[in-house]
Design an enzyme around this catalytic site. Structure first.
Site, PDB file in Angstrom:
ATOM      1  N   THR A 139       0.836  -1.201   0.000  1.00 25.66           N
ATOM      2  CA  THR A 139       0.000   0.000   0.000  1.00 25.66           C
ATOM      3  C   THR A 139       0.874   1.255   0.000  1.00 25.66           C
ATOM      4  OG1 THR A 139      -0.106   0.237   2.411  1.00 25.66           O
ATOM      5  CG2 THR A 139      -1.686  -1.263   1.387  1.00 25.66           C
ATOM      6  N   ARG A 140       0.229   2.423   0.165  1.00 25.09           N
ATOM      7  CA  ARG A 140       0.946   3.699   0.178  1.00 25.09           C
ATOM      8  C   ARG A 140       1.384   4.076   1.586  1.00 25.09           C
ATOM      9  NH1 ARG A 140      -0.341   9.175  -0.066  1.00 25.09           N
ATOM     10  NH2 ARG A 140      -2.525   8.679   0.309  1.00 25.09           N
ATOM     11  N   LYS A 141       1.286   3.141   2.521  1.00 27.80           N
ATOM     12  CA  LYS A 141       1.721   3.398   3.899  1.00 27.80           C
ATOM     13  C   LYS A 141       3.227   3.174   4.020  1.00 27.80           C
ATOM     14  CE  LYS A 141      -2.759   2.203   5.917  1.00 27.80           C
ATOM     15  NZ  LYS A 141      -3.491   1.315   6.850  1.00 27.80           N
ATOM     16  N   THR A 142       3.963   3.991   3.280  1.00 19.55           N
ATOM     17  CA  THR A 142       5.413   3.854   3.184  1.00 19.55           C
ATOM     18  C   THR A 142       6.124   4.798   4.150  1.00 19.55           C
ATOM     19  OG1 THR A 142       5.354   5.452   1.368  1.00 19.55           O
ATOM     20  CG2 THR A 142       5.357   3.122   0.772  1.00 19.55           C
ATOM     21  N   GLN A 276       4.847  -1.840   6.329  1.00 16.37           N
ATOM     22  CA  GLN A 276       4.844  -1.361   7.713  1.00 16.37           C
ATOM     23  C   GLN A 276       5.310  -2.423   8.704  1.00 16.37           C
ATOM     24  OE1 GLN A 276       0.871   0.283   8.490  1.00 16.37           O
ATOM     25  NE2 GLN A 276       1.803   2.308   8.373  1.00 16.37           N
TER      26      GLN A 276
END
Length: 292
Positions: A139-142, A276
């Site tokens: 995902t974009r939870k970088t 994450q």
């Protein structure tokens, strides 16, 4: 078609710019330790000390290229080391001062990149034991400032990167929908400016929302935080009416339960755990001692 070199996707100037910023952060003025070793030529060996998939090679190379050092690899990126006991996988040759300038930056990068690739490959191996043929996506939870490395590492593992940023695909989430008034209004507003080449994804909390999104023209419907049995039913119903809409499952998916989400009519499973929740792979860089 021959073997694909994933590193060709990287923009050279972007990698160079990242490396320059890392070096500037780590040595903003004096390199006091450099006084001790000077510019004499040395060779260091890169050791992998814990099980994992090697990833981040272009970034490791770019650090030492910036410092006038030469890296020679003894394995291919994407190689799996397990079990592992201090195996040498590369050498770095150059002025000792410069090897040590780049040491920690390069190790920080490759250990984290390899961590992402390792956990992503583990998810792929779990899914590979099922009959499901869809894609596993990060995902974009970088990590801020480190997205290029983390997304690249997903590719090394064989996973999907999902959208890279807010400009690469539209994702309409609950806040967009609540603020605009409805899924239909949000999709219509987006379609008025996004152009034919930009896909639109809508995060949905129910089958009814998914059907509304598909009717409004969404390209991807994401069923968020569904239980596997509810997901199976919702995906089947949506696909029966909108066979060309991509169905994505997300929310609360991890190693323990991902197999139960590998159901027919689901095309993509996305999880933040790939970026994450990764443990870093352990590496060290050691100057090779010369015989006296």
């Amino acid at each position: 078609m021959g073997e694909i070199n994933v590193s060709n996707i990287l923009p050279d100037e972007k990698v160079k710019s990242l490396v320059q910023s890392w070096l500037a952060e780590d040595t903003p003025n004096f390199d006091y330790g450099g006084l001790v070793v000077g510019h004499k030529m040395e060779t260091a060996e890169l050791l992998i000390k814990s099980p994992g998939i090697v990833a981040g090679v272009p970034f490791f190379d770019a650090v030492f290229q910036q410092l006038g050092c030469e890296v020679k690899w003894l394995c291919k990126e994407g190689s799996k080391f397990e079990p592992c006991t201090r195996e040498r996988i590369a050498t770095v040759t150059g002025p000792c001062k410069n090897i040590l300038l780049g040491e920690r930056i390069a190790l920080n990068c490759i250990s984290r990149a390899s961590g992402v690739a390792t956990i992503a490959r583990r998810y792929l191996e779990i899914v590979g034991k099922t009959d499901w043929k869809g894609k596993i996506a990060g995902t974009r939870k970088t990590t801020p400032g480190f997205r290029l490395v983390e997304k690249y590492s997903l590719l090394v593992a064989g996973a999907d990167t999902h959208r890279y940023n807010l400009s690469s695909m539209v994702m309409l989430k609950d806040n967009h929908i609540w603020s605009s008034g409805s899924i239909t209004k949000a999709v219509e507003a987006t379609k008025s400016v996004s152009g034919f080449s930009t896909k639109i994804e809508v995060e949905c909390q129910s089958l009814e929302e998914g059907l509304e999104a598909a009717r409004a023209g969404a390209d991807v419907v994401m069923f968020d935080n569904f239980k596997p049995e509810n997901l199976m039913s919702a995906a089947k119903t949506l696909k029966s009416q909108f066979p060309y809409v991509v169905v994505e499952a997300s929310g609360g998916i991890d190693e323990e339960n991902i197999s139960s989400y590998c159901v027919q009519d689901v095309d993509v499973i996305s999880t933040s755990k790939l970026i994450q929740g990764y443990p870093a792979v352990d590496f060290s860089l050691k100057i090779i001692k010369k015989n006296s």
